[in-house]
Write an enzyme that holds these catalytic residues in place. Sequence first.
Site, PDB file in Angstrom:
ATOM      1  N   CYS A  83     -16.630   0.255   3.024  1.00 44.62           N
ATOM      2  CA  CYS A  83     -17.620   1.277   2.709  1.00 44.62           C
ATOM      3  C   CYS A  83     -18.581   1.237   3.889  1.00 44.62           C
ATOM      4  O   CYS A  83     -18.424   0.425   4.796  1.00 44.62           O
ATOM      5  CB  CYS A  83     -18.359   0.977   1.411  1.00 44.62           C
ATOM      6  SG  CYS A  83     -17.336   1.094  -0.077  1.00 44.62           S
ATOM      7  N   ARG A 128     -18.666   5.725   0.425  1.00 44.78           N
ATOM      8  CA  ARG A 128     -17.894   4.922  -0.518  1.00 44.78           C
ATOM      9  C   ARG A 128     -16.390   5.079  -0.359  1.00 44.78           C
ATOM     10  O   ARG A 128     -15.875   6.188  -0.242  1.00 44.78           O
ATOM     11  CB  ARG A 128     -18.280   5.307  -1.955  1.00 44.78           C
ATOM     12  CG  ARG A 128     -17.588   4.463  -3.016  1.00 44.78           C
ATOM     13  CD  ARG A 128     -17.938   4.966  -4.406  1.00 44.78           C
ATOM     14  NE  ARG A 128     -17.294   4.163  -5.433  1.00 44.78           N
ATOM     15  CZ  ARG A 128     -16.981   4.607  -6.637  1.00 44.78           C
ATOM     16  NH1 ARG A 128     -17.253   5.848  -6.981  1.00 44.78           N
ATOM     17  NH2 ARG A 128     -16.390   3.807  -7.515  1.00 44.78           N
ATOM     18  N   ALA A 132     -13.648   3.883  -2.883  1.00 44.06           N
ATOM     19  CA  ALA A 132     -13.538   3.337  -4.242  1.00 44.06           C
ATOM     20  C   ALA A 132     -12.342   2.396  -4.332  1.00 44.06           C
ATOM     21  O   ALA A 132     -11.223   2.777  -4.024  1.00 44.06           O
ATOM     22  CB  ALA A 132     -13.407   4.466  -5.252  1.00 44.06           C
ATOM     23  N   LEU A 150     -12.549  -1.067  -6.769  1.00 43.71           N
ATOM     24  CA  LEU A 150     -12.521  -1.745  -8.069  1.00 43.71           C
ATOM     25  C   LEU A 150     -12.813  -0.816  -9.241  1.00 43.71           C
ATOM     26  O   LEU A 150     -12.289  -0.995 -10.318  1.00 43.71           O
ATOM     27  CB  LEU A 150     -13.522  -2.918  -8.081  1.00 43.71           C
ATOM     28  CG  LEU A 150     -13.185  -4.091  -7.144  1.00 43.71           C
ATOM     29  CD1 LEU A 150     -14.215  -5.195  -7.293  1.00 43.71           C
ATOM     30  CD2 LEU A 150     -11.794  -4.639  -7.434  1.00 43.71           C
ATOM     31  N   ASN A 153     -21.358  -2.907   1.044  1.00 43.59           N
ATOM     32  CA  ASN A 153     -19.992  -2.798   1.552  1.00 43.59           C
ATOM     33  C   ASN A 153     -19.301  -4.133   1.363  1.00 43.59           C
ATOM     34  O   ASN A 153     -19.835  -5.168   1.753  1.00 43.59           O
ATOM     35  CB  ASN A 153     -20.026  -2.438   3.050  1.00 43.59           C
ATOM     36  CG  ASN A 153     -18.675  -2.623   3.731  1.00 43.59           C
ATOM     37  OD1 ASN A 153     -17.630  -2.426   3.113  1.00 43.59           O
ATOM     38  ND2 ASN A 153     -18.691  -3.011   4.990  1.00 43.59           N
ATOM     39  N   GLY A 154     -18.099  -4.119   0.758  1.00 40.52           N
ATOM     40  CA  GLY A 154     -17.356  -5.365   0.644  1.00 40.52           C
ATOM     41  C   GLY A 154     -16.695  -5.550  -0.699  1.00 40.52           C
ATOM     42  O   GLY A 154     -16.445  -4.586  -1.433  1.00 40.52           O
ATOM     43  N   GLU A 155     -16.443  -6.806  -1.024  1.00 39.10           N
ATOM     44  CA  GLU A 155     -15.844  -7.149  -2.311  1.00 39.10           C
ATOM     45  C   GLU A 155     -16.289  -8.550  -2.706  1.00 39.10           C
ATOM     46  O   GLU A 155     -16.251  -9.477  -1.892  1.00 39.10           O
ATOM     47  CB  GLU A 155     -14.314  -7.097  -2.226  1.00 39.10           C
ATOM     48  CG  GLU A 155     -13.639  -7.307  -3.575  1.00 39.10           C
ATOM     49  CD  GLU A 155     -12.125  -7.128  -3.531  1.00 39.10           C
ATOM     50  OE1 GLU A 155     -11.473  -7.459  -4.531  1.00 39.10           O
ATOM     51  OE2 GLU A 155     -11.596  -6.690  -2.489  1.00 39.10           O
ATOM     52  N   ASP A 214     -18.040  -4.252  -8.803  1.00 37.73           N
ATOM     53  CA  ASP A 214     -18.751  -5.463  -8.397  1.00 37.73           C
ATOM     54  C   ASP A 214     -20.168  -5.143  -7.924  1.00 37.73           C
ATOM     55  O   ASP A 214     -21.033  -6.016  -7.911  1.00 37.73           O
ATOM     56  CB  ASP A 214     -17.973  -6.263  -7.343  1.00 37.73           C
ATOM     57  CG  ASP A 214     -17.529  -5.427  -6.152  1.00 37.73           C
ATOM     58  OD1 ASP A 214     -17.705  -4.200  -6.175  1.00 37.73           O
ATOM     59  OD2 ASP A 214     -16.989  -6.014  -5.184  1.00 37.73           O
TER      60      ASP A 214
END
Length: 251
Positions: A3, A50, A52, A54, A76-78, A104
């Site tokens: 993102c 974004r 998308a 999760l 931005n990330g996971e 998340d």
Amino acid sequence: NMCGVTGFLTNKEFQEETIVKMTEKLFHRGPDSDGFWIDKNAGLALGHKRLAILDLSENGHQPMDSPSGRYILSYNGEIYNHLEIRDEIEKTSSSAVMWKGSSDSETILHAIEKWGIKHSLNIFTGQFAIAIWDKKVKKLFLARDRFGEKPLYYGFFSNSFVFSSELKALKVHPSFQVEIDRNSLALFMRYKYIPAQYSIYKGIFKLKPGTFLTISQDQKKPKIETYWSTSRVALEGVRNPFVGSDSQAID
């Protein structure tokens, strides 16, 4: 997965189109949607592109506000352990936790509202570049994951503190007037990359991995704190050496 995050904090008048242009420069990082959060009285603008992953619904849209509305997030990330963090939030809350979706991003905001920035960063496992505006104390927080997997640049242009996932978004800010940093050029020639905290431009920096930055509305010098470092981990390893088998080490 990518993102894009960007924004600025300024003590002068600004046009809303500035954050739109900055965010648009990050289109390739998140083609699914974009979002903006603007508070002209505070001099703050946040933008987000974004991708998308999760939560594919609108419930994952950013910038996103926390349950109480105190915090605004562009991220931005996971966060790999976000479901375990949700379980911990639910277990330790006095009342039922109402989740809007399964992203998340929402977990990050609940965690920060419950435990604060520093403690939350210490329990997040993942790759991330996070921008959080605290409406109550009028402070902006920027954070980067432990190994710097996600990029985050910041700096000052005249009366504006600016930040972004990529330099190209900073270059469309109307106050952008930056020259090549010859010292960074020398670093590039020596290492074939420019190490954090430097960038190719004078006055623009990469946030170091494992750190978070705090800047107030009055925009005095930003404060940077380390929440994780390899040297601390190494010291802990010396104090408490691993005594398991090879297969346990691999696990």
